[in-house]
Scaffold this active site. Structure first.
Site, short mmCIF file in Angstrom:
data_model
loop_
_atom_site.label_atom_id
_atom_site.label_comp_id
_atom_site.label_asym_id
_atom_site.label_seq_id
_atom_site.Cartn_x
_atom_site.Cartn_y
_atom_site.Cartn_z
N HIS A 37 0.89 -1.16 0.00
CA HIS A 37 0.00 0.00 0.00
C HIS A 37 0.93 1.21 0.00
O HIS A 37 1.89 1.25 0.77
CB HIS A 37 -0.89 0.04 1.25
CG HIS A 37 -1.57 1.36 1.44
ND1 HIS A 37 -2.66 1.74 0.68
CD2 HIS A 37 -1.31 2.39 2.28
CE1 HIS A 37 -3.04 2.95 1.07
NE2 HIS A 37 -2.24 3.37 2.04
N CYS A 107 -4.36 2.09 -4.77
CA CYS A 107 -3.53 3.10 -4.11
C CYS A 107 -2.21 3.32 -4.85
O CYS A 107 -1.70 4.44 -4.91
CB CYS A 107 -3.23 2.68 -2.66
SG CYS A 107 -2.39 1.09 -2.51
#
Length: 167
Positions: A37, A107
């Site tokens: 992430h 993301c």
């Protein structure tokens, strides 16, 4: 005329907390160092995209805590006002909450696009190539329908743009 410059950083978190490194050889037949992430840190805030759209928080302020790695991507002369207008526009179009896709539009695609906008540099390919690495394995193909239904949105951020209005 002097232009202010702002440092742009990439925060990298391993969502698997080390489990990918241990289990990926068994499950996928190849080594993955993490399930990444990412977010962009600039103007004293951390910006990221997830299942609720574009969000921001204090650096390291989500439930993920401190990042595993921080990479300095460079600097930008883009003002915070211009950047927030840019994010608001992305939040109403390309990065609306309903556009989130774990493998194709996540993301990391957001961090890559924002990094290019601010610095002209991409984020590391080991991050952006991860979905195709997973999907290139038989187990990845079996898991895809399940994984496609997952929307990652680390709690702790304020939603920017979209139909939620301004911050």
């Amino acid at each position: 005329m002097n232009h202010a410059t702002f440092t742009v950083k990439l925060y990298i978190y391993d969502l698997s907390k080390g489990m990918a490194r241990q289990l990926s050889p068994i499950m996928l037949g190849k080594q993955l160092d993490g399930i990444w992430h990412t977010s962009i840190v600039v103007y004293g805030e951390e910006f990221f995209f997830g299942g609720v759209g574009i969000s921001s928080c204090q650096p390291g302020g989500t439930v993920l805590g401190e990042p595993n790695t921080v990479i300095e991507l460079g600097s930008t002369e883009v003002t915070e006002e211009i950047f927030m207008d840019y994010l608001s526009s992305l939040g109403e179009t390309t990065y609306r909450r309903d556009r989130y896709r774990l493998f194709e539009h996540n993301c990391n695609t957001f961090s890559n696009e924002v990094a290019l906008f601010l610095t002209g540099r991409k984020i590391p390919s080991y991050i952006t190539d991860l979905p195709s690495e997973v999907l290139s394995t038989p187990f990845g193909q079996v898991l895809r329908p399940i994984l496609d239904s997952i929307h990652i949105a680390p709690p702790g951020g304020n939603v920017i743009g979209g139909h939620h209005g301004q911050r």
